[in-house]
Design an enzyme around this catalytic site. Structure first.
Site, PDB file in Angstrom:
ATOM      1  CD  GLU A  25      40.289  43.983  39.046  1.00 35.41           C
ATOM      2  OE1 GLU A  25      40.482  42.749  39.087  1.00 35.41           O
ATOM      3  OE2 GLU A  25      39.843  44.625  40.013  1.00 35.41           O
ATOM      4  CE  LYS A 160      31.557  43.796  46.504  1.00 36.69           C
ATOM      5  NZ  LYS A 160      32.467  43.562  45.369  1.00 36.69           N
TER       6      LYS A 160
HETATM    7  N1  PSU Z   1      36.870  43.135  45.445  1.00 37.02           N
HETATM    8  C1  PSU Z   1      35.776  43.477  44.753  1.00 37.02           C
HETATM    9  N2  PSU Z   1      35.650  43.056  43.456  1.00 37.02           N
HETATM   10  C2  PSU Z   1      36.619  42.304  42.851  1.00 37.02           C
HETATM   11  C3  PSU Z   1      37.793  41.956  43.601  1.00 37.02           C
HETATM   12  C4  PSU Z   1      37.870  42.398  44.886  1.00 37.02           C
HETATM   13  O1  PSU Z   1      34.919  44.151  45.300  1.00 37.02           O
HETATM   14  O2  PSU Z   1      36.469  41.929  41.674  1.00 37.02           O
HETATM   15  C5  PSU Z   1      38.879  41.156  42.940  1.00 37.02           C
HETATM   16  C6  PSU Z   1      40.048  42.050  42.504  1.00 37.02           C
HETATM   17  O3  PSU Z   1      40.620  41.514  41.328  1.00 37.02           O
HETATM   18  C7  PSU Z   1      41.031  41.914  43.654  1.00 37.02           C
HETATM   19  C8  PSU Z   1      40.836  40.460  44.017  1.00 37.02           C
HETATM   20  O4  PSU Z   1      42.376  42.203  43.313  1.00 37.02           O
HETATM   21  O5  PSU Z   1      39.439  40.246  43.897  1.00 37.02           O
HETATM   22  C9  PSU Z   1      41.310  40.167  45.415  1.00 37.02           C
HETATM   23  O6  PSU Z   1      41.302  38.805  45.639  1.00 37.02           O
HETATM   24  P1  PSU Z   1      41.976  38.208  46.972  1.00 37.02           P
HETATM   25  O7  PSU Z   1      41.100  38.684  48.080  1.00 37.02           O
HETATM   26  O8  PSU Z   1      41.960  36.733  46.769  1.00 37.02           O
HETATM   27  O9  PSU Z   1      43.361  38.777  47.039  1.00 37.02           O
END
Ligand code: PSU
Ligand code: MN
EC number: 4.2.1.70
Length: 305
Positions: A25, A160
């Site tokens: 990603e 996390k």
């Molecule tokens: N969690 C992490 N590191 C990240 C992300 C999530 O520990 O970099 C990033 C990933 O790209 C994930 C996105 O798909 O954040 C999720 O964002 P949201 O919670 O807005 O869906």
């Protein structure tokens, strides 16, 4: 959909020949880590995938094109842009393509574009999930919906504790997503190897993961498979210390009224700031570890076909 897709020639050839390929990603580059560690990490992850016998395909939206396989320059560009580039989830894709814009792909859009390009395995750090307080905010990552509908195997280090981990597992269960612990019975919590929560199954080798993926395809099941690969012991952080930091970051986000797509990047940056960068080293190492397992699984999958 494929008229907007650019698969880099090396990736396209590997996919056509059934050779191992691993998707990566780009939100982790632009929004997940600071420059220049983000670019160094992204390039090193690609190297690790190659060393383990697979072809890397970092995914992003560039100039309105859906890209599977970036050049070094394109990775450098996204790393330097950082949070100035749009964090692209499913709801953003049509607009970004129509407007010829750039977007860094989250787990959601990386799964979508990987699937379009014929890539079956994807390595990342952590996935999005059900946020704490979601029972009132309804902040549930689109990643969980995508895992429920797009058949790509996602290798991560769990999620996390900025998230509500028990609710995240409940949501994955509702969506029919198998959660496989790699050599563990417990869901790892990104910085730490443990969360106190059980996963559905323990799987012990890349060959076993490949067999599950193959069977998933043969059964014709839609939806992803989540592999939770614990951070190596040597890099894992003290659970109490990191959890206190996370609580502080979540409280600060609430106070500031941070919401929507800003929440995850805000919390990631806050945790890094409070730990004075210690969390960044752990983050980098767990991504390397996931890249290795994903590449080995792609190699094993390729041998089955
Ligand atoms: N969690 C992490 N590191 C990240 C992300 C999530 O520990 O970099 C990033 C990933 O790209 C994930 C996105 O798909 O954040 C999720 O964002 P949201 O919670 O807005 O869906
Ligand atoms: Mn959200």
């Amino acid at each position: 959909m494929n008229q907007y897709l650019d698969v880099n020639p090396e990736v396209a050839q590997a996919v056509a020949q059934g050779k191992p390929v691993v998707a990566l990603e780009s939100t982790i580059i632009s929004h997940g880590m600071p420059y220049p560690q983000n670019v160094e990490t992204a390039l090193q992850v690609e190297r690790i995938i190659r060393e383990n016998g697979a072809v890397p395909a970092t995914i992003a939206v560039l100039g309105g094109r859906l890209k599977a396989g970036l050049t070094k320059e394109e990775i450098e560009y996204l790393g330097k842009q950082g949070q100035a580039v749009t964090k692209a989830s499913r709801r953003d894709l049509s607009v970004l393509v129509a407007q010829g814009a750039d977007g860094a792909t989250t787990v959601t859009t990386t799964m979508m574009i990987a699937h379009m390009a014929g890539i079956k395995i994807f390595a990342t750090g952590g996935i999005g999930g059900v946020h704490r307080g979601a029972e009132t905010t309804m902040d549930i990552s689109a990643d969980l919906e995508e895992l429920g509908q797009t058949d790509v195997m996602v290798v991560c280090a769990g999620a996390k504790a900025i998230l509500d981990l028990p609710l995240t597992l409940e949501y994955l269960e509702t969506k029919g997503v198998p959660v496989l612990g790699y050599q563990t019975k417990e869901l790892p919590a990104f910085y730490t190897r443990t969360s106190g929560l059980a996963v559905d199954y323990q799987v012990n080798s890349p060959e076993e993961l490949a067999k599950v993926l193959k069977t998933h395809h043969t059964l014709g099941l839609k939806g992803g498979i989540l592999v939770a690969n614990p951070i190596p012991q040597a890099y894992s952080m003290d659970a109490d210390a990191i959890n206190a930091v996370i609580d502080q970051a979540v409280a600060e986000a609430d106070e500031k009224g941070i919401h929507g797509k800003q929440t995850t990047p805000f919390l990631l940056a806050k945790v890094k700031e409070i730990t004075g960068g210690d969390s960044l080293e752990a983050n980098i190492q767990l991504v390397f570890n996931n890249a290795k397992l994903a590449a080995q699984t792609a190699v094993a999958y390729s041998a089955l076909s």
